[in-house]
Design a protein around this motif. Structure first.
Motif, PDB file in Angstrom:
ATOM      1  N   VAL A 216       0.856  -1.175   0.000  1.00  0.00           N
ATOM      2  CA  VAL A 216       0.000   0.000   0.000  1.00  0.00           C
ATOM      3  C   VAL A 216       0.894   1.227   0.000  1.00  0.00           C
ATOM      4  CG1 VAL A 216      -0.215  -0.049   2.531  1.00  0.00           C
ATOM      5  CG2 VAL A 216      -1.886   1.209   1.171  1.00  0.00           C
ATOM      6  N   VAL A 217       0.559   2.192  -0.849  1.00  0.00           N
ATOM      7  CA  VAL A 217       1.371   3.399  -1.012  1.00  0.00           C
ATOM      8  C   VAL A 217       0.467   4.590  -0.714  1.00  0.00           C
ATOM      9  CG1 VAL A 217       2.996   4.611  -2.500  1.00  0.00           C
ATOM     10  CG2 VAL A 217       2.599   2.170  -2.845  1.00  0.00           C
ATOM     11  N   VAL A 218       0.884   5.433   0.246  1.00  0.00           N
ATOM     12  CA  VAL A 218      -0.003   6.433   0.831  1.00  0.00           C
ATOM     13  C   VAL A 218       0.585   7.833   0.669  1.00  0.00           C
ATOM     14  CG1 VAL A 218      -1.207   7.142   2.938  1.00  0.00           C
ATOM     15  CG2 VAL A 218      -0.733   4.716   2.538  1.00  0.00           C
ATOM     16  N   ASP A 219      -0.296   8.803   0.384  1.00  0.00           N
ATOM     17  CA  ASP A 219       0.117  10.193   0.465  1.00  0.00           C
ATOM     18  C   ASP A 219      -0.902  11.006   1.248  1.00  0.00           C
ATOM     19  OD1 ASP A 219      -1.980  10.961  -1.258  1.00  0.00           O
ATOM     20  OD2 ASP A 219      -0.701  11.089  -3.015  1.00  0.00           O
ATOM     21  N   SER A 220      -0.535  12.245   1.541  1.00  0.00           N
ATOM     22  CA  SER A 220      -1.418  13.182   2.233  1.00  0.00           C
ATOM     23  C   SER A 220      -2.013  14.144   1.218  1.00  0.00           C
ATOM     24  CB  SER A 220      -0.636  13.970   3.287  1.00  0.00           C
ATOM     25  OG  SER A 220      -1.383  15.093   3.730  1.00  0.00           O
ATOM     26  N   THR A 221      -3.280  14.466   1.398  1.00  0.00           N
ATOM     27  CA  THR A 221      -3.950  15.387   0.486  1.00  0.00           C
ATOM     28  C   THR A 221      -3.348  16.792   0.532  1.00  0.00           C
ATOM     29  OG1 THR A 221      -5.598  15.840   2.201  1.00  0.00           O
ATOM     30  CG2 THR A 221      -6.135  14.124   0.589  1.00  0.00           C
ATOM     31  N   ALA A 222      -2.604  17.115   1.606  1.00  0.00           N
ATOM     32  CA  ALA A 222      -2.029  18.463   1.744  1.00  0.00           C
ATOM     33  C   ALA A 222      -0.557  18.526   1.371  1.00  0.00           C
ATOM     34  CB  ALA A 222      -2.220  18.971   3.174  1.00  0.00           C
ATOM     35  N   SER A 223       0.001  17.437   0.878  1.00  0.00           N
ATOM     36  CA  SER A 223       1.399  17.452   0.464  1.00  0.00           C
ATOM     37  C   SER A 223       1.537  18.088  -0.910  1.00  0.00           C
ATOM     38  CB  SER A 223       1.956  16.028   0.445  1.00  0.00           C
ATOM     39  OG  SER A 223       2.185  15.562   1.759  1.00  0.00           O
ATOM     40  N   PRO A 224       2.737  18.600  -1.250  1.00  0.00           N
ATOM     41  CA  PRO A 224       2.926  19.216  -2.559  1.00  0.00           C
ATOM     42  C   PRO A 224       2.700  18.221  -3.689  1.00  0.00           C
ATOM     43  CG  PRO A 224       5.012  18.975  -1.395  1.00  0.00           C
ATOM     44  CD  PRO A 224       3.945  18.649  -0.416  1.00  0.00           C
ATOM     45  N   GLN A 225       2.319  18.747  -4.835  1.00  0.00           N
ATOM     46  CA  GLN A 225       1.931  17.877  -5.944  1.00  0.00           C
ATOM     47  C   GLN A 225       3.057  16.955  -6.383  1.00  0.00           C
ATOM     48  OE1 GLN A 225      -1.314  17.789  -7.006  1.00  0.00           O
ATOM     49  NE2 GLN A 225      -0.597  15.903  -7.992  1.00  0.00           N
TER      50      GLN A 225
END
Length: 268
Positions: A216-225
């Motif tokens: 599973v690979v996760v990011d945050s909606t508020a991280s830079p594009q």
């Protein structure tokens, strides 16, 4: 970790370096691999959130906290850190899940691709540069080494924050007056490790394609594009990986929210 039994341990890596770790929780083992400016203290909140479902191993990567400095045994190489993870997986019983944050995500992915006995893999925002961002990062490990050799730790931290993280120089200079700054300077020598791992930011698609465990690979909606693009590209490069975006802040998600996703992704 309030209400969580915590035990400390030491394990010897292949080159003789002693790696310090702490263990908590019950369930299948998971090793938490931190990123830049991280030691085991920075993963404790996530460890506490995971502890009801996992036996969690948080550790000091080499050169940090109570772990040995790679310079005590041999020049730094990424392979030495893969061997450190192998030693921790051994301490966990011979097989374990891995979770990696930022440069630690790259390290966890490389360790899994190298064939370590990993049962599941979770990656948070590996800092590759892809798409329109590809080629935008210049390797800075050599520059950091020069600054550190001259005992210019503050300048090394600033260099990393500006060149690798992408913060404005004015913002970083303002950070020098904040209480957290001495802690950043204390970990400055290990920035060479992190920037060696990330290199020029290129996505190692062939190595990621060798990963054959649930991922599973996760990011945050508020991280830079650029980080979000890197996360999606990583998920696309790992066979069968699942890409998830969670509500959070800059390069972070609240531990309980992240832990819930790791439970779903790794043990169902």
């Amino acid at each position: 970790m309030t209400g969580t039994s915590l035990t400390e341990g030491r394990v010897r890596s292949a080159d003789g370096t002693i790696i310090a770790y702490e263990r908590s929780g019950e369930g299948p083992p998971i090793v938490l691999v931190g990123g830049a400016f991280n030691d085991r203290s920075t993963t404790r909140a996530l460890a506490a959130a995971l502890a009801p479902n996992f036996t969690v191993f948080g550790y000091d990567r080499r050169g940090r906290g109570d772990s040995g400095d790679s310079g005590d045994t041999a020049p730094y190489a990424v392979q030495r850190e893969i061997e450190d993870i192998a030693a921790l997986v051994g301490a966990a019983g011979g097989a374990a899940h891995l979770y990696g944050l930022s440069s630690g995500a790259i390290l966890a992915a490389l360790a899994t691709a190298a064939g370590l006995p990993v049962t599941g893999l979770a990656l948070f925002e590996p800092p590759f540069t892809v798409g329109p961002h590809a080629g935008s990062r210049r390797p800075i490990a050599g520059r950091l080494a020069e600054l550190l050799a001259a005992d210019r730790r503050a300048d090394a931290v600033e260099c990393f924050m500006v060149e690798a993280v992408g913060l404005p120089a004015e913002q970083v200079r303002g950070m020098r007056q904040q209480p957290m700054w001495p802690g950043l300077e204390a970990l400055a020598p290990t920035l060479v490790h992190d920037t060696t791992i990330t290199g020029d930011g290129g996505l190692p698609a062939d190595r990621l394609a060798a990963i054959d465990v649930p991922t599973v690979v996760v990011d945050s909606t508020a991280s830079p594009q650029w980080l979000r693009d890197a996360t999606r590209a990583t998920a696309e490069a790992v066979p069968g990986a699942r890409y998830v975006s969670l509500e959070g802040g800059f390069h972070e998600v609240p531990p309980e929210r992240l832990a819930a996703e790791l439970r779903r992704g790794l043990i169902g």
